[in-house]
Write a protein that holds these residues in place. Structure first.
Motif, PDB file in Angstrom:
ATOM      1  N   SER A 120       0.814  -1.225   0.000  1.00 24.77           N
ATOM      2  CA  SER A 120       0.000   0.000   0.000  1.00 24.77           C
ATOM      3  C   SER A 120       0.847   1.276   0.000  1.00 24.77           C
ATOM      4  CB  SER A 120      -0.934   0.002   1.206  1.00 24.77           C
ATOM      5  OG  SER A 120      -0.183  -0.086   2.407  1.00 24.77           O
ATOM      6  N   THR A 124       2.537   4.692  -6.818  1.00 27.55           N
ATOM      7  CA  THR A 124       1.553   4.222  -7.800  1.00 27.55           C
ATOM      8  C   THR A 124       2.100   4.282  -9.228  1.00 27.55           C
ATOM      9  OG1 THR A 124       0.519   6.408  -7.849  1.00 27.55           O
ATOM     10  CG2 THR A 124      -0.466   4.767  -6.383  1.00 27.55           C
ATOM     11  N   LYS A 128       2.116   1.199 -11.819  1.00 28.04           N
ATOM     12  CA  LYS A 128       1.572   1.362 -13.165  1.00 28.04           C
ATOM     13  C   LYS A 128       2.624   0.988 -14.212  1.00 28.04           C
ATOM     14  CE  LYS A 128      -0.878   4.995 -13.514  1.00 28.04           C
ATOM     15  NZ  LYS A 128      -1.315   6.406 -13.638  1.00 28.04           N
TER      16      LYS A 128
END
Length: 196
Positions: A120, A124, A128
């Motif tokens: 988490s 990101t 990706k």
């Protein structure tokens, strides 16, 4: 020759796998990157960039950068296609691996396994980029058995190193049937135990 490497590094394992596959004699010198052993004065004399893998040949010459090392070691072998264009396509994958795969898949794995970050907390954009790399590989491997046609090449060795442990960086391969098939075939071709 001596291979200075860390067995936790896929980049280092590439060199070991090529030597083992081709029966090239070597001695392995463990270098613990987490203990900053690549920053010691003796190591920096071998490789001023302070990175593993580094190979020291019997005549004292040294070579760094995993894909350059395996490209040199495998010259004249079946790991480099005879056809010039196919060999160039292999090189295309080698360059792509370092620019568009390793910075995402390997970096996420490093952060989770060695720095203890939970999935988490991963960037990101890194996630990706990793999935974009996997999608590119899946597209190719749906069309060909290996990355460059029907035979194992250095492209497969290079990309296997971190793809086979992508799950350790939080990447799920459930939707990538062609990649999963390829991992198994490449591991068998290199006589490796499954990554698990």
């Amino acid at each position: 020759m001596k291979i200075y490497g860390d067995t936790n590094s896929g980049n280092c394992l590439k060199v070991k796998w090529v030597c083992d596959r081709l029966g090239l004699p070597y001695s392995w010198v463990d270098v613990d990157t987490m203990q900053r052993e690549t920053r010691t004065t003796p190591f920096l004399k071998l490789n001023p960039a302070g990175q593993v893998p580094t190979v020291e040949f019997d005549d004292g010459r040294t070579l760094a950068q995993s894909n350059a090392i395996i490209r040199y070691l495998a010259r004249g072998s079946d790991l480099i296609p005879d056809d010039a264009f196919a060999a160039a396509k292999m090189d295309e994958w080698l360059f792509w691996e370092q620019y568009s795969h390793e910075p995402y898949i390997a970096v996420c794995r490093f952060q989770m396994v060695y720095l203890g970050k939970p999935a988490s907390d991963l960037d990101t954009d890194k996630i990706k980029g990793g999935y974009a790399a996997l999608a590119r590989m899946e597209h190719q491997l749906a069309a060909t058995r290996f990355l460059v046609g029907d035979g194992l090449s250095l492209a497969d060795v290079s990309l296997l190193a971190y793809t086979r442990v992508a799950h350790e960086g939080g990447f799920h391969l459930d939707g990538y049937a062609s990649i999963r098939r390829w991992i198994g075939e490449a591991e068998r071709a290199l006589n490796l135990p499954p990554a698990g």
